[in-house]
Write an enzyme that holds these catalytic residues in place. Structure first.
Site, mmCIF file in Angstrom:
data_model
loop_
_atom_site.group_PDB
_atom_site.id
_atom_site.type_symbol
_atom_site.label_atom_id
_atom_site.label_comp_id
_atom_site.label_asym_id
_atom_site.label_seq_id
_atom_site.Cartn_x
_atom_site.Cartn_y
_atom_site.Cartn_z
ATOM 1 N N ASP A 17 57.103 -56.977 26.260
ATOM 2 C CA ASP A 17 56.033 -57.896 26.634
ATOM 3 C C ASP A 17 56.512 -59.336 26.517
ATOM 4 O O ASP A 17 57.430 -59.644 25.753
ATOM 5 C CB ASP A 17 54.820 -57.711 25.710
ATOM 6 C CG ASP A 17 54.433 -56.256 25.552
ATOM 7 O OD1 ASP A 17 54.670 -55.477 26.488
ATOM 8 O OD2 ASP A 17 53.899 -55.913 24.479
ATOM 9 N N TYR A 75 60.951 -50.002 16.708
ATOM 10 C CA TYR A 75 60.363 -51.333 16.764
ATOM 11 C C TYR A 75 60.090 -51.805 15.334
ATOM 12 O O TYR A 75 59.791 -51.007 14.444
ATOM 13 C CB TYR A 75 59.036 -51.316 17.530
ATOM 14 C CG TYR A 75 59.174 -51.191 19.028
ATOM 15 C CD1 TYR A 75 59.322 -52.318 19.831
ATOM 16 C CD2 TYR A 75 59.155 -49.942 19.646
ATOM 17 C CE1 TYR A 75 59.440 -52.206 21.208
ATOM 18 C CE2 TYR A 75 59.275 -49.820 21.017
ATOM 19 C CZ TYR A 75 59.416 -50.957 21.795
ATOM 20 O OH TYR A 75 59.531 -50.834 23.160
#
Length: 250
Positions: A17, A75
């Site tokens: 993103d 992540y």
């Protein structure tokens, strides 16, 4: 790539993103005849923006594809659960005191860790990702909370795949639940059955794509490069400890 003499499109292991950082993003590209990976490593960096670097370029095992060969990803999400965000880390950390739905509510790290653990397993994470992503079972292999010091914590999530914004919704909704702004009953129902909840999408700045994993017969990267790739910046958000980052900044 064209400026470096490569006319072919690139294929990343996945998308990130806007505002999210990537410590390890893997990209496949077809090279012209007689064009080597060493040539790419030499010619491409001068054409990259200052916040994007090329650490390693090499010819991978036969049949390798950055996206389709990937077995999973890790992540990491940084959040300040105590004290004050240091200046070196401020652009890369979620500060709950700035979130309207969390301001003024204490969040205990032990509670966050407990709720993260409840998310581990193979399940439908439909309530925790954008509906533009395919609805299917995904496996969250581990979800842990680590203290980095000075009130800074790091959520580490490892799984075989993630829907769009899944990490940010999962972290944000976990914090909401830990702060009693979302009921645990609703949180667990969302995990078990995909029931919609008024979750929280944590801000992009705290998130880092830390690592992309491949089967041993397809992995182009030895363990030492995964631990510390050549040319990888040691400053935030890629360092592990805030006090080390502050010392370098000074």
């Amino acid at each position: 790539m064209r400026k470096a003499g490569v006319p072919y499109p690139v294929m990343p292991a996945g998308r990130t993103d806007r505002g999210v950082h990537a410590r390890m993003q893997v990209v496949s590209v077809r090279l012209p005849p007689c064009y080597t990976s060493e040539m790419l490593a030499e010619r491409l960096p001068p054409h990259l923006p200052p916040d994007l670097g090329l650490c390693v370029a090499r010819r991978p095992p036969e049949g390798f594809h950055s996206q389709w060969s990937a077995a999973g990803k890790e992540y990491r999400y940084r959040v300040q659960l105590g004290g004050t965000v240091s200046e070196a880390w401020r652009p890369f950390v979620m500060d709950p005191s700035l979130e309207p739905r969390l301001v003024g509510t204490p969040i205990k790290p032990e509670r966050v860790a407990e709720l993260l653990g409840a998310a581990v397993g193979r399940r439908d994470f439909y309530a925790f990702h954008e509906h533009s992503s395919l609805r299917k079972p995904r496996t969250l292999e581990s979800a842990t909370l680590h203290e980095l010091g000075d009130g800074l914590f790091e959520v580490r999530l490892r799984g075989d795949g993630f829907g769009r914004y899944q990490v940010r919704y999962l972290v944000g909704s976990t914090l909401l639940t830990a702060a009693s702004s979302l009921s645990e009953e609703h949180f667990r129902a969302a995990l078990e059955s995909g029931t919609a909840i008024p979750g929280l999408k944590a801000p992009a700045r705290g998130l880092v794509l830390w690592e992309v994993y491949y089967p041993s017969d397809k992995d182009p990267f030895p363990p030492e490069e995964r631990a510390r790739a050549p040319g990888l910046p040691s400053a935030p958000p890629f360092s592990h400890h805030p006090e080390e980052a502050d010392a370098r900044a000074a």
